[in-house]
Scaffold this motif. Structure first.
Motif, PDB file in Angstrom:
ATOM      1  N   HIS A  93      -7.010  -2.744  -3.314  1.00  0.00           N
ATOM      2  CA  HIS A  93      -7.625  -2.036  -2.189  1.00  0.00           C
ATOM      3  C   HIS A  93      -7.389  -0.534  -2.345  1.00  0.00           C
ATOM      4  N   THR A  94      -8.451   0.238  -2.264  1.00  0.00           N
ATOM      5  CA  THR A  94      -8.314   1.695  -2.184  1.00  0.00           C
ATOM      6  C   THR A  94      -9.198   2.188  -1.054  1.00  0.00           C
ATOM      7  N   CYS A 147       0.838  -1.193   0.000  1.00  0.00           N
ATOM      8  CA  CYS A 147       0.000   0.000   0.000  1.00  0.00           C
ATOM      9  C   CYS A 147       0.881   1.254   0.000  1.00  0.00           C
ATOM     10  N   SER A 168     -10.191   6.009   1.103  1.00  0.00           N
ATOM     11  CA  SER A 168     -10.022   7.461   1.226  1.00  0.00           C
ATOM     12  C   SER A 168     -10.107   7.892   2.681  1.00  0.00           C
ATOM     13  N   THR A 179      -6.194   9.457  -0.629  1.00  0.00           N
ATOM     14  CA  THR A 179      -6.541   8.084  -0.980  1.00  0.00           C
ATOM     15  C   THR A 179      -5.314   7.193  -0.961  1.00  0.00           C
ATOM     16  N   GLU A 199     -14.269   3.052   0.237  1.00  0.00           N
ATOM     17  CA  GLU A 199     -13.259   2.009   0.396  1.00  0.00           C
ATOM     18  C   GLU A 199     -13.642   0.870  -0.526  1.00  0.00           C
ATOM     19  N   GLU A 242      -4.502  -3.679  -8.726  1.00  0.00           N
ATOM     20  CA  GLU A 242      -5.041  -2.941  -7.594  1.00  0.00           C
ATOM     21  C   GLU A 242      -6.018  -3.812  -6.812  1.00  0.00           C
ATOM     22  N   TYR A 283       0.778   5.861  -0.310  1.00  0.00           N
ATOM     23  CA  TYR A 283       0.076   7.141  -0.383  1.00  0.00           C
ATOM     24  C   TYR A 283       1.056   8.166  -0.962  1.00  0.00           C
ATOM     25  N   ARG A 296      -3.703   3.569  -1.961  1.00  0.00           N
ATOM     26  CA  ARG A 296      -3.929   2.534  -2.968  1.00  0.00           C
ATOM     27  C   ARG A 296      -3.019   1.352  -2.676  1.00  0.00           C
ATOM     28  N   CYS A 297      -3.606   0.128  -2.802  1.00  0.00           N
ATOM     29  CA  CYS A 297      -2.848  -1.091  -2.542  1.00  0.00           C
ATOM     30  C   CYS A 297      -2.892  -1.982  -3.779  1.00  0.00           C
TER      31      CYS A 297
END
Length: 397
Positions: A61-62, A27, A64, A48, A74, A59, A29, A50-51
């Motif tokens: 997982h996101t 993950c 905020s 946000t 999410e 991608e 940022y 991001r993973c």
């Protein structure tokens, strides 16, 4: 009635963090690595995260944040096509929710202040709506509707915990009239006329083969008039209602359609109960007048066999013998006459032979015989005794 769909609707959106994640995630940022499991790393975060899957770089997982709290959407995605999207506000679920399986949408819902509220839907594999509901803080005001995969309505009503079918009093159906429910094979299950969203007129119900199973009369969403259940083409039971309460005759039928039992109701009380032989003659008649009743038994030729006076015992919530009980021979002659007080034999008991000769004359106190005389049918005395409390005969001097 409790709708089968409710069991499925109760288990709706799962916690995002509770779902398994088999892949190792990286993950970041703004290009910097971040550990979402470490609260210190997100304490003041706005933006946000991001993973991605460490191996596939896809991608996964996101999420905020605003001032260190989840705020916005999410999204979690898995390689098998599952995905969940949940909207947050100040770290609480607030807004939309979506769940996907094999890449297709299977469920939507809405949240307010971390509680599921408002409209939600679940979908059949072909994309058609399977369940639609509107969850309200007062469960009685919540509504639901279930559909088959062709869009036909199976069930609809109010309340997701203790449900009532649509159109019943206080459960207004906003759709068109008549409201029609279907069986899984496409056969109509119920046809329900409505007025102002409530049941009005005769609702008809059918089994999966199209055979009528019941007709129920409604007015303003309450049973009002005659309701009849059927077995094949023959009525099995019919009941008269007034403003939702049984009022009038409730009738059960033999298989040939003849009356078997008729119970008359008024103000939620049973006033009369008449049971019939299949040949149409009365078998038993129970008639209530206030706190008194008369219970009569009949032979299958219509002749009276026994008649008993009764009184209501409030402590037992039932009627007990109180007054005179008489039995009769088929020709109408008296066979026996006895007296009761509050369910117990009390006073004189007399028995006659079929030739009219008295064959027993006894005295009773609280269900115990105290004195008894007996004669042969020709009039000859065969017993003249008195009794102690334990039932033994007193010795004669």
């Amino acid at each position: 009635m409790c709708a089968p769909s409710l069991i499925r609707l109760v288990v709706l959106s799962a916690s995002l963090s509770a779902l398994p994640s088999w892949a190792v995630e990286d993950c970041a940022y703004k290009g910097e690595s971040i550990n979402l499991n470490n609260g210190n790393s997100t304490a003041k975060l706005t933006g946000t995260v991001r993973c991605v899957d460490r191996d596939t770089k896809k991608e996964t997982h996101t999420v905020s944040y605003r001032d260190g709290k989840k705020d916005g959407w999410e999204v979690r995605r898995w390689s098998d096509g599952r995905a969940i999207e949940q909207e947050y506000k100040a770290d609480k679920r607030h807004g939309g929710f979506k769940r996907f399986e094999d890449g297709r949408l299977v469920e939507t819902s809405t949240y307010a202040d971390d509680n599921e509220r408002g409209e939600g839907q679940r979908y059949h594999p072909n994309g058609k709506v399977a369940h639609r509901y509107d969850r309200q803080p007062d469960d009685a005001k919540s509504t639901y509707a279930d559909y088959d995969d062709t869009g036909r309505l199976n069930e609809a009503g109010c309340g997701l915990q203790s449900s009532r079918e649509a159109g019943i009093k206080d459960c207004v159906w906003k759709g068109a009239s008549p409201l029609v429910f279907f069986h899984a094979n496409g056969q109509k299950r119920s046809v329900i006329p409505l007025k102002n969203g409530l049941r009005e007129g005769v609702t008809e119900s059918f089994d999966a083969q199209g055979q009528r199973t019941s007709t129920i009369s409604y007015a303003a969403g309450l049973r009002d008039g005659l309701s009849t259940e059927y077995s094949g083409t023959t009525p099995r039971r019919s009941t008269t209602y007034a403003k939702g309460q049984m009022e009038g005759d409730e009738t059960e039928y033999f298989k040939d359609g003849s009356k078997k039992l008729v119970t008359t109701w008024k103000d939620r009380k049973k006033l009369k109960r008449v049971e019939y032989f299949q040949n149409g003659e009365r078998k038993n008649e129970f008639v209530v007048t206030g706190e008194r009743a008369v219970d009569s038994q009949f032979n299958d030729d219509g002749s009276l066999r026994q008649r008993q006076a009764q009184a209501l015992d409030d402590s037992k919530y039932r009627f007990e013998p109180d007054g005179v009980t008489e039995s009769f021979f088929p020709d109408g002659g008296v066979e026996s006459r006895e007296h009761y007080v509050e369910g117990r034999a009390e006073g004189q008991r007399q028995v006659w032979a079929d030739n009219g000769v008295l064959v027993e004359d006894s005295q009773w106190a609280k269900d115990r015989v105290t004195a008894r005389k007996r004669w042969n049918p020709d009039g000859g005395l065969v017993e003249d005794d008195t009794f102690y409390e334990d039932g033994s005969r007193k010795k004669k001097p």
